[in-house]
Design a protein around this motif. Sequence first.
Motif, PDB file in Angstrom:
ATOM      1  N   ASP A   1       5.062   1.565 -11.208  1.00 30.40           N
ATOM      2  CA  ASP A   1       6.420   1.916 -11.629  1.00 30.40           C
ATOM      3  C   ASP A   1       7.420   1.666 -10.503  1.00 30.40           C
ATOM      4  O   ASP A   1       8.568   1.282 -10.747  1.00 30.40           O
ATOM      5  CB  ASP A   1       6.482   3.384 -12.066  1.00 30.40           C
ATOM      6  N   LEU A   2       6.962   1.884  -9.284  1.00 31.57           N
ATOM      7  CA  LEU A   2       7.820   1.585  -8.129  1.00 31.57           C
ATOM      8  C   LEU A   2       8.066   0.078  -8.032  1.00 31.57           C
ATOM      9  O   LEU A   2       9.198  -0.376  -7.802  1.00 31.57           O
ATOM     10  CB  LEU A   2       7.157   2.130  -6.849  1.00 31.57           C
ATOM     11  N   VAL A   3       7.021  -0.710  -8.246  1.00 27.93           N
ATOM     12  CA  VAL A   3       7.175  -2.173  -8.204  1.00 27.93           C
ATOM     13  C   VAL A   3       8.114  -2.630  -9.321  1.00 27.93           C
ATOM     14  O   VAL A   3       8.951  -3.518  -9.124  1.00 27.93           O
ATOM     15  CB  VAL A   3       5.808  -2.883  -8.315  1.00 27.93           C
TER      16      VAL A   3
ATOM     17  N   ARG B   1       0.844  -1.199   0.000  1.00 24.84           N
ATOM     18  CA  ARG B   1       0.000   0.000   0.000  1.00 24.84           C
ATOM     19  C   ARG B   1       0.880   1.250   0.000  1.00 24.84           C
ATOM     20  O   ARG B   1       1.837   1.333   0.764  1.00 24.84           O
ATOM     21  CB  ARG B   1      -0.870   0.069   1.256  1.00 24.84           C
ATOM     22  N   ALA B   2       0.526   2.216  -0.832  1.00 27.13           N
ATOM     23  CA  ALA B   2       1.285   3.467  -0.924  1.00 27.13           C
ATOM     24  C   ALA B   2       1.339   4.159   0.444  1.00 27.13           C
ATOM     25  O   ALA B   2       2.377   4.704   0.836  1.00 27.13           O
ATOM     26  CB  ALA B   2       0.654   4.380  -1.973  1.00 27.13           C
ATOM     27  N   ARG B   3       0.238   4.089   1.160  1.00 25.91           N
ATOM     28  CA  ARG B   3       0.144   4.717   2.475  1.00 25.91           C
ATOM     29  C   ARG B   3       1.248   4.195   3.414  1.00 25.91           C
ATOM     30  O   ARG B   3       1.924   4.969   4.100  1.00 25.91           O
ATOM     31  CB  ARG B   3      -1.231   4.408   3.066  1.00 25.91           C
TER      32      ARG B   3
ATOM     33  N   ILE C   1       5.418   9.892  -3.294  1.00 29.39           N
ATOM     34  CA  ILE C   1       5.596   8.643  -4.049  1.00 29.39           C
ATOM     35  C   ILE C   1       5.176   8.833  -5.496  1.00 29.39           C
ATOM     36  O   ILE C   1       5.890   8.465  -6.437  1.00 29.39           O
ATOM     37  CB  ILE C   1       4.785   7.501  -3.406  1.00 29.39           C
ATOM     38  N   TYR C   2       4.004   9.417  -5.674  1.00 31.79           N
ATOM     39  CA  TYR C   2       3.485   9.612  -7.027  1.00 31.79           C
ATOM     40  C   TYR C   2       4.275  10.669  -7.772  1.00 31.79           C
ATOM     41  O   TYR C   2       4.362  10.666  -8.994  1.00 31.79           O
ATOM     42  CB  TYR C   2       1.996   9.954  -6.970  1.00 31.79           C
ATOM     43  N   ASN C   3       4.859  11.571  -7.011  1.00 32.28           N
ATOM     44  CA  ASN C   3       5.715  12.603  -7.572  1.00 32.28           C
ATOM     45  C   ASN C   3       6.975  11.969  -8.183  1.00 32.28           C
ATOM     46  O   ASN C   3       7.400  12.309  -9.285  1.00 32.28           O
ATOM     47  CB  ASN C   3       6.093  13.582  -6.451  1.00 32.28           C
ATOM     48  N   VAL C   4       7.545  10.983  -7.476  1.00 34.35           N
ATOM     49  CA  VAL C   4       8.798  10.357  -7.918  1.00 34.35           C
ATOM     50  C   VAL C   4       8.537   9.245  -8.945  1.00 34.35           C
ATOM     51  O   VAL C   4       9.272   9.099  -9.917  1.00 34.35           O
ATOM     52  CB  VAL C   4       9.573   9.801  -6.703  1.00 34.35           C
TER      53      VAL C   4
END
Lengths: 198, 198
Positions: free
Chosen positions: B57-59, B33-35, B48-51
Amino acid sequence: MAGKVELRRATLRNTMISKAETRITANGLKNLRARDLAKDAGCALGAIYNVFGDLNDLVLAVNARTFKRLGTAVADSLADAPQNATQQLIVMSHGYHRFAAENFNTWRALFDIERAPGQAAPDWYLNEMGQLFAYIDAPLSVIFPEHTAEDRALLTKALFSSVHGIVLLGLDEASAGVPAAQLDEMISLTLSHLASKS
Amino acid sequence: MAGKVELRRATLRNTMISKAETRITANGLKNLRARDLAKDAGCALGAIYNVFGDLNDLVLAVNARTFKRLGTAVADSLADAPQNATQQLIVMSHGYHRFAAENFNTWRALFDIERAPGQAAPDWYLNEMGQLFAYIDAPLSVIFPEHTAEDRALLTKALFSSVHGIVLLGLDEASAGVPAAQLDEMISLTLSHLASKS
């Protein structure tokens, strides 16, 4: 004698399985929500848990239907197969591929269902799997008459898993760069090599 | 020249990848979870969404690391392998099995990541996959010198998918009733048959 209550319960159970099957077919297991199903079946949310215990048990009931259809599809493909054992393996595997491609979401649900760690598959699942394995075992016993039943059982499972892997990664083109159009050719190539003897 | 802002951004990026890797390792991709990640990294959720644009994309960035480790593990297993081509295929496949078993959740994330339909895998993924395929192609060209490069490429992908399928269903014991303890034996059996010639 089944009373009215039991009858109504059995009807609701079948309705829920059909509605869940429709939802899984359309949107995949991942997007299945009890709330939507209750709406589809025209019942309260609690009724689902009343009949099935949890959503997983409902999915298992859908999977039981899918497995039956899969078994039928594989058996049907065999009906037209040549009397050559290797060709029979290839024809069944192509049948498996076709079933998976045409029933992608319900087929994925067979393998993507959540299980608690260490929890065994239910008996009906093992029975259906055993039937599939019997179809594979028959030609293998022709190709490898020198193998023990134990060796053949292991090879049967390995073979099923191999074809499953080829179909799985092939249908998810991005996973391994396997071109879907060449899937059947890959299966034929692999099984021909496998069945050839030194 | 990278300024302070770029440097801070790069550091945050690495931190997020490491935190996501830790979470996936512990609880699997499904529970990411992003949280939670924002809390782990000590940043705002929006960062997170900024980067990364999105969690996928992080995964993918975590998967890139896993793939590098997988390639190293397979290459390392080859270092001790005998000079026999079939044995090399078996040793690599056992290495693949061991890596999957020891890195189960991060390994699953390689294949369970969501992709929009028709979306191709990123270049780095295809490059890493290509490297794995090159390891498989080498012994195959010894075993089947008569095959064209095209045939061999197809067989390589089929072989990888087959071993993947055996490992996948084997590590999920409930799926196909494949005993995990016999996994390596199944792999050896399958590859020995595959590499034997008529």
